[in-house]
Design a protein around this motif. Structure first.
Motif, PDB file in Angstrom:
ATOM      1  N   THR A 223       0.961  -1.264  -0.084  1.00  0.00           N
ATOM      2  CA  THR A 223       0.206  -0.286   0.045  1.00  0.00           C
ATOM      3  C   THR A 223       0.748   1.158   0.071  1.00  0.00           C
ATOM      4  OG1 THR A 223      -0.240  -0.259   2.420  1.00  0.00           O
ATOM      5  CG2 THR A 223      -2.089  -0.859   1.139  1.00  0.00           C
ATOM      6  N   GLU A 224       2.121   1.059   0.246  1.00  0.00           N
ATOM      7  CA  GLU A 224       2.992   2.222  -0.023  1.00  0.00           C
ATOM      8  C   GLU A 224       4.512   1.747  -0.484  1.00  0.00           C
ATOM      9  OE1 GLU A 224       3.736   5.300   2.735  1.00  0.00           O
ATOM     10  OE2 GLU A 224       1.491   5.818   2.990  1.00  0.00           O
ATOM     11  N   ALA A 225       5.024   2.111  -1.507  1.00  0.00           N
ATOM     12  CA  ALA A 225       6.429   1.958  -1.729  1.00  0.00           C
ATOM     13  C   ALA A 225       6.851   3.040  -2.436  1.00  0.00           C
ATOM     14  CB  ALA A 225       6.599   0.466  -2.404  1.00  0.00           C
ATOM     15  N   GLY A 226       8.022   3.437  -2.209  1.00  0.00           N
ATOM     16  CA  GLY A 226       8.628   4.652  -2.922  1.00  0.00           C
ATOM     17  C   GLY A 226       9.850   5.026  -2.976  1.00  0.00           C
ATOM     18  N   TYR A 227      10.516   5.719  -3.765  1.00  0.00           N
ATOM     19  CA  TYR A 227      11.755   6.339  -3.614  1.00  0.00           C
ATOM     20  C   TYR A 227      11.797   7.779  -3.759  1.00  0.00           C
ATOM     21  CZ  TYR A 227      16.769   6.357  -4.780  1.00  0.00           C
ATOM     22  OH  TYR A 227      18.100   6.848  -4.451  1.00  0.00           O
ATOM     23  N   SER A 228      12.778   8.380  -2.946  1.00  0.00           N
ATOM     24  CA  SER A 228      12.906   9.965  -2.960  1.00  0.00           C
ATOM     25  C   SER A 228      14.088  10.071  -3.991  1.00  0.00           C
ATOM     26  CB  SER A 228      13.106  10.337  -1.657  1.00  0.00           C
ATOM     27  OG  SER A 228      13.414  11.859  -1.569  1.00  0.00           O
ATOM     28  N   THR A 229      13.684  11.009  -4.993  1.00  0.00           N
ATOM     29  CA  THR A 229      14.734  11.829  -5.764  1.00  0.00           C
ATOM     30  C   THR A 229      15.423  12.945  -5.179  1.00  0.00           C
ATOM     31  OG1 THR A 229      13.169  12.760  -7.058  1.00  0.00           O
ATOM     32  CG2 THR A 229      13.539  10.638  -7.724  1.00  0.00           C
ATOM     33  N   TRP A 230      15.509  12.897  -3.860  1.00  0.00           N
ATOM     34  CA  TRP A 230      16.274  14.375  -3.521  1.00  0.00           C
ATOM     35  C   TRP A 230      17.633  14.689  -3.860  1.00  0.00           C
ATOM     36  CZ3 TRP A 230      19.719  14.584   0.935  1.00  0.00           C
ATOM     37  CH2 TRP A 230      20.166  13.327   1.488  1.00  0.00           C
ATOM     38  N   ARG A 231      18.268  13.697  -4.213  1.00  0.00           N
ATOM     39  CA  ARG A 231      19.631  13.519  -4.775  1.00  0.00           C
ATOM     40  C   ARG A 231      19.589  13.548  -6.587  1.00  0.00           C
ATOM     41  NH1 ARG A 231      21.528   8.650  -0.948  1.00  0.00           N
ATOM     42  NH2 ARG A 231      19.780   8.189  -2.013  1.00  0.00           N
ATOM     43  N   ASN A 232      18.382  13.854  -6.798  1.00  0.00           N
ATOM     44  CA  ASN A 232      18.234  13.982  -8.271  1.00  0.00           C
ATOM     45  C   ASN A 232      18.753  12.593  -9.023  1.00  0.00           C
ATOM     46  OD1 ASN A 232      17.535  16.734  -8.732  1.00  0.00           O
ATOM     47  ND2 ASN A 232      19.780  17.214  -7.860  1.00  0.00           N
ATOM     48  N   ASP A 233      18.689  11.397  -8.339  1.00  0.00           N
ATOM     49  CA  ASP A 233      18.770  10.212  -8.820  1.00  0.00           C
ATOM     50  C   ASP A 233      17.759   9.497  -9.257  1.00  0.00           C
ATOM     51  OD1 ASP A 233      18.151  10.068  -6.372  1.00  0.00           O
ATOM     52  OD2 ASP A 233      19.262   8.325  -5.731  1.00  0.00           O
ATOM     53  N   GLU A 234      17.042  10.206 -10.517  1.00  0.00           N
ATOM     54  CA  GLU A 234      15.896   9.668 -10.879  1.00  0.00           C
ATOM     55  C   GLU A 234      15.776   8.111 -11.688  1.00  0.00           C
ATOM     56  OE1 GLU A 234      13.903  12.330 -13.734  1.00  0.00           O
ATOM     57  OE2 GLU A 234      14.149  14.007 -12.026  1.00  0.00           O
ATOM     58  N   THR A 235      17.076   7.627 -12.040  1.00  0.00           N
ATOM     59  CA  THR A 235      17.216   6.313 -12.585  1.00  0.00           C
ATOM     60  C   THR A 235      16.809   5.331 -11.504  1.00  0.00           C
ATOM     61  OG1 THR A 235      18.841   7.103 -13.791  1.00  0.00           O
ATOM     62  CG2 THR A 235      18.817   4.900 -13.726  1.00  0.00           C
ATOM     63  N   ALA A 236      17.274   5.450 -10.198  1.00  0.00           N
ATOM     64  CA  ALA A 236      17.052   4.791  -9.067  1.00  0.00           C
ATOM     65  C   ALA A 236      15.623   4.622  -8.847  1.00  0.00           C
ATOM     66  CB  ALA A 236      17.830   5.282  -7.919  1.00  0.00           C
ATOM     67  N   GLN A 237      14.837   5.533  -9.116  1.00  0.00           N
ATOM     68  CA  GLN A 237      13.450   5.514  -8.782  1.00  0.00           C
ATOM     69  C   GLN A 237      12.764   4.768  -9.700  1.00  0.00           C
ATOM     70  OE1 GLN A 237      10.713   8.909  -9.579  1.00  0.00           O
ATOM     71  NE2 GLN A 237      10.273   8.963  -7.556  1.00  0.00           N
ATOM     72  N   VAL A 238      13.193   4.709 -10.986  1.00  0.00           N
ATOM     73  CA  VAL A 238      12.661   3.717 -11.932  1.00  0.00           C
ATOM     74  C   VAL A 238      12.958   2.208 -11.482  1.00  0.00           C
ATOM     75  CG1 VAL A 238      12.978   2.792 -14.359  1.00  0.00           C
ATOM     76  CG2 VAL A 238      13.036   5.519 -13.919  1.00  0.00           C
ATOM     77  N   GLU A 239      14.060   2.001 -11.126  1.00  0.00           N
ATOM     78  CA  GLU A 239      14.680   0.624 -10.693  1.00  0.00           C
ATOM     79  C   GLU A 239      13.847   0.036  -9.422  1.00  0.00           C
ATOM     80  OE1 GLU A 239      18.816   1.184 -10.145  1.00  0.00           O
ATOM     81  OE2 GLU A 239      19.500   0.850 -12.228  1.00  0.00           O
ATOM     82  N   ARG A 240      13.600   1.122  -8.551  1.00  0.00           N
ATOM     83  CA  ARG A 240      12.831   0.523  -7.286  1.00  0.00           C
ATOM     84  C   ARG A 240      11.472   0.081  -7.782  1.00  0.00           C
ATOM     85  NH1 ARG A 240      17.482   1.406  -6.160  1.00  0.00           N
ATOM     86  NH2 ARG A 240      17.505  -0.769  -6.991  1.00  0.00           N
ATOM     87  N   PHE A 241      10.817   1.286  -8.758  1.00  0.00           N
ATOM     88  CA  PHE A 241       9.435   0.894  -8.849  1.00  0.00           C
ATOM     89  C   PHE A 241       9.342  -0.363  -9.541  1.00  0.00           C
ATOM     90  CE2 PHE A 241       6.148   0.992 -12.276  1.00  0.00           C
ATOM     91  CZ  PHE A 241       5.236   1.103 -11.428  1.00  0.00           C
ATOM     92  N   GLN A 242      10.356  -0.732 -10.423  1.00  0.00           N
ATOM     93  CA  GLN A 242      10.165  -2.121 -11.193  1.00  0.00           C
ATOM     94  C   GLN A 242      10.495  -3.321 -10.112  1.00  0.00           C
ATOM     95  OE1 GLN A 242      13.014  -1.554 -14.397  1.00  0.00           O
ATOM     96  NE2 GLN A 242      11.472  -1.105 -15.768  1.00  0.00           N
ATOM     97  N   GLU A 243      11.358  -3.057  -9.146  1.00  0.00           N
ATOM     98  CA  GLU A 243      11.473  -4.325  -8.093  1.00  0.00           C
ATOM     99  C   GLU A 243      10.152  -4.425  -7.224  1.00  0.00           C
ATOM    100  OE1 GLU A 243      14.686  -2.712  -5.750  1.00  0.00           O
ATOM    101  OE2 GLU A 243      16.052  -2.889  -7.208  1.00  0.00           O
ATOM    102  N   ALA A 244       9.295  -3.215  -7.100  1.00  0.00           N
ATOM    103  CA  ALA A 244       8.202  -3.269  -6.201  1.00  0.00           C
ATOM    104  C   ALA A 244       7.025  -3.829  -7.384  1.00  0.00           C
ATOM    105  CB  ALA A 244       7.739  -2.082  -6.080  1.00  0.00           C
ATOM    106  N   MET A 245       7.031  -3.811  -8.683  1.00  0.00           N
ATOM    107  CA  MET A 245       6.079  -4.430  -9.616  1.00  0.00           C
ATOM    108  C   MET A 245       6.374  -5.937  -9.643  1.00  0.00           C
ATOM    109  SD  MET A 245       4.093  -2.472 -10.896  1.00  0.00           S
ATOM    110  CE  MET A 245       3.571  -3.227 -12.695  1.00  0.00           C
ATOM    111  N   ALA A 246       7.491  -6.325  -9.420  1.00  0.00           N
ATOM    112  CA  ALA A 246       7.882  -7.664  -9.426  1.00  0.00           C
ATOM    113  C   ALA A 246       7.860  -8.518  -8.217  1.00  0.00           C
ATOM    114  CB  ALA A 246       9.618  -7.965  -9.838  1.00  0.00           C
ATOM    115  N   ALA A 247       7.358  -7.779  -7.117  1.00  0.00           N
ATOM    116  CA  ALA A 247       7.183  -8.269  -5.917  1.00  0.00           C
ATOM    117  C   ALA A 247       5.996  -9.308  -5.779  1.00  0.00           C
ATOM    118  CB  ALA A 247       6.844  -7.445  -4.743  1.00  0.00           C
TER     119      ALA A 247
END
Length: 458
Positions: A223-247
Motif C-alpha cells: 500500500t506504500e512503496a517509493g523512492y525519493s529523488t532528493w539527490r536527483n537520482d531519478e534512474t534509481a526511482q525507476v529501478e525501485r519501481f520495477q522491483e516493487a512491480m515484481a514483488a
C-alpha cells in the motif's frame, strides 16, 4: 503473484486542491494507473469544511480510478493526547466514524483501509498504548463491522515492516477479520539506511507465513512503496519501481504522484527532511520525472530492468566514448558518427525531452552492442562518475536548454547547467583525470547570425 501490470498511486490531497486533483487523475490515467489510495482523515472530516471537501474528492477520484480510502487520524478533540496520533478516548468512536463513511461514500469503493502505519509515532502514539491493546480493540471492532456490512477491510501496514507486530494482530483476532494487509517499503530512502531492508521476497515471505497462521485467504497489498529523488537520482526511482512491480504481492500503490512544495508542512509541521518532499513521479511544477516518462512509454510496467550498468559489461579492446546528453539531436548524430568510425559509445541522458527515446532506438538499430544507453541525470554525481570512469573521452552535451524554463525555474536551470557541469568536471578530475572533456557550450554564443551570408548546398 509476479509480473503484475496493474498498479496505482498513493497521494494525500489537501482540502481545496481541486485543480491538482483533476490534474493528478488525468496524469495517473495517462501512465496506466488503475488504483488510487488517499486518506480520508477522521480529523479533517470534523473540521468546518472537511465534509464538503470529501463530498467532492471521494466521488471525483472513484469516477476514474479504483479508490482505496485510508481512514485514520483522530480528531484532537476526541484524542487522549490532544493530537491526531492519539487513541480516541472512546474506542468505538472510530467504528462509528467508519459506519458513517460507509453510509455516506460506500457506493464509491469496495475496500476500505483502516489506519496507517500503526508503529509510526506520527500516526499512532503507541507510547499511550503499550502493547497495542487499544489499537487492537479499536481496529478489530472497525474491521469486523466493515466486513459485516459487506465491504472489504484492509489493515494499514506498519512502517518499517514488523513481523512481531503482525503476529500480535493475529493473536488478538484482528487478522481474521480483514481481506488484505498493507506492506510499506522505501528501500534506498529509509529502510536500507536502517540496515533492516532484506528485499521484497524475504519480507513478504515472512508476512505470508504470519498471515497463513491466522487468515490464509488474506491478500498482501503493497500500500506504500517509493523512492525519493532528493539527490536527483531519478534512474534509481525507476529501478525501485520495477522491483516493487515484481514483488509477490496482490496490489501495488506507488508513493506518490507529485512532489510536495517546500512551504507545505508535512507530518512534523515543519520542513525537516528533504526526502519527504521528493517522492513523486512529478515535480512540484508538474514536470514529469524519468519514471513518469518511462511509465507513459509502457516501459515501467514490466519486470525487465529498465537500465543497464553504467560501466561496460564486457571487456572491450578500447575504452568507450561517453556522451552526456547523447539522446538529443546533436548527441545522437555524434554517437552515430563515432560508432561508424568503430568506437563504442556510452550515452547518459535523462530522457526529459519528448521523443528522444526514438533517437536511442535508431542508434541501437544501426549499431547494436556498440551502444550502451544509461538513463541518468548529470545532477546525480554518482551516475556521472560511473559513466566517465574508464571513458576514452567525455562529450558534455547535457543541459536545460529552454530560456523560458530558465525564467520560470532559475534554480532548476542552475542545478542542471551549472551544478551539473561541475559534477561532470569533478567526476573526471577524481575518476578519469587523463580523459579529455569536450564541452559543447550553447548555440547562444553565435547570436542571431544576422550578418552571416548563407546559401544552400546539397
Amino acid at each position: 503473484m509476479t509480473g503484475r501490470r496493474d498498479f496505482g498511486f498513493v497521494e494525500w490531497f489537501r482540502p481545496g486542491e481541486h485543480d491538482r486533483v483533476l490534474q493528478a487523475i488525468e496524469g495517473m490515467r495517462q501512465v496506466g494507473a488503475r488504483y488510487v489510495r488517499t486518506h480520508l482523515s477522521w480529523a479533517t472530516y470534523h473540521t468546518p469544511d472537511g465534509a464538503a471537501w470529501y463530498d467532492w474528492l471521494i466521488p471525483t477520484l472513484s469516477e476514474h480510478l479504483d479508490l482505496l480510502p485510508c481512514l485514520h487520524y483522530t480528531p484532537p478533540s476526541l484524542s487522549r493526547t490532544g493530537r491526531s496520533s492519539g487513541p480516541p478516548r472512546r474506542l468505538r468512536d472510530f467504528a462509528d466514524f467508519v459506519d458513517h463513511v460507509l453510509d455516506r461514500y460506500g457506493h464509491h469503493f469496495q475496500h476500505v483501509e483502516l489506519w496507517n502505519e500503526p508503529n509510526n509515532l506520527l500516526d499512532w502514539d503507541w507510547r499511550e498504548d503499550e502493547g497495542w491493546h487499544l489499537f487492537s480493540e479499536m481496529i478489530g471492532a472497525a474491521t469486523w463491522w466493515t466486513r459485516h456490512r459487506g465491504w472489504r477491510p484492509v489493515l494499514g501496514g506498519p512502517c518499517p515492516f514488523d513481523a512481531h507486530w503482525l503476529d500480535l494482530m493475529g493473536q488478538r483476532g484482528v487478522l481474521e477479520t480483514v481481506d488484505a494487509v498493507g506492506f510499506h517499503a522505501f528501500p534506498g530512502t529509509w529502510d536500507s539506511e536502517a540496515g533492516g531492508w532484506l528485499g521484497y521476497d524475504s519480507h513478504l515471505a515472512t508476512m505470508r507465513s504470519v498471515l497463513d497462521r491466522y487468515n490464509p485467504a488474506a491478500e498482501i497489498w503493497i500500500t506504500e512503496a517509493g523512492y525519493s529523488t532528493w539527490r536527483n537520482d531519478e534512474t534509481a526511482q525507476v529501478e525501485r519501481f520495477q522491483e516493487a512491480m515484481a514483488a509477490p504481492a496482490n496490489r501495488l500503490y506507488w508513493y506518490g504522484w507529485q512532489d510536495i512544495p517546500r512551504h507545505v508542512a508535512v507530518q512534523q509541521g515543519v520542513y525537516f527532511d528533504p526526502r519527504h518532499y521528493h517522492l513523486g513521479v512529478t515535480d512540484t511544477a508538474g514536470r514529469p520525472k524519468m519514471l513518469r516518462r518511462v511509465m507513459q512509454s509502457g516501459g515501467a510496467t514490466t519486470t525487465r530492468p529498465a537500465t543497464t550498468p553504467a560501466t561496460p559489461r564486457i571487456v572491450r579492446k578500447a575504452p568507450p566514448v561517453a556522451i552526456l546528453g547523447g539522446a538529443g539531436f546533436v548527441g545522437a548524430n555524434l554517437a552515430d558518427a563515432l560508432m561508424r568510425e568503430g568506437n563504442d559509445v556510452v550515452v547518459l541522458d535523462n530522457l526529459s525531452r519528448p521523443g528522444v527515446e526514438r533517437n536511442l532506438s535508431w542508434l541501437a538499430s544501426r549499431h547494436g552492442s556498440r551502444l550502451q544507453s544509461v538513463p541518468g541525470d548529470i545532477r546525480d554525481g554518482k551516475a556521472v562518475a560511473d559513466v566517465v570512469q574508464g571513458a576514452a573521452a567525455v562529450y558534455h552535451l547535457a543541459a536545460q536548454v529552454a530560456v523560458t524554463s530558465s525564467l520560470i525555474d532559475p534554480q532548476d536551470d542552475f542545478a542542471v547547467n551549472a551544478q551539473g557541469t561541475l559534477n561532470v568536471l569533478e567526476a573526471v578530475r577524481l575518476h578519469a583525470p587523463e580523459t579529455p572533456v569536450i564541452f559543447a557550450s550553447t548555440n547562444k554564443v553565435y547570436g542571431n547570425l544576422a550578418d552571416v551570408a548563407l546559401h544552400e548546398e546539397d
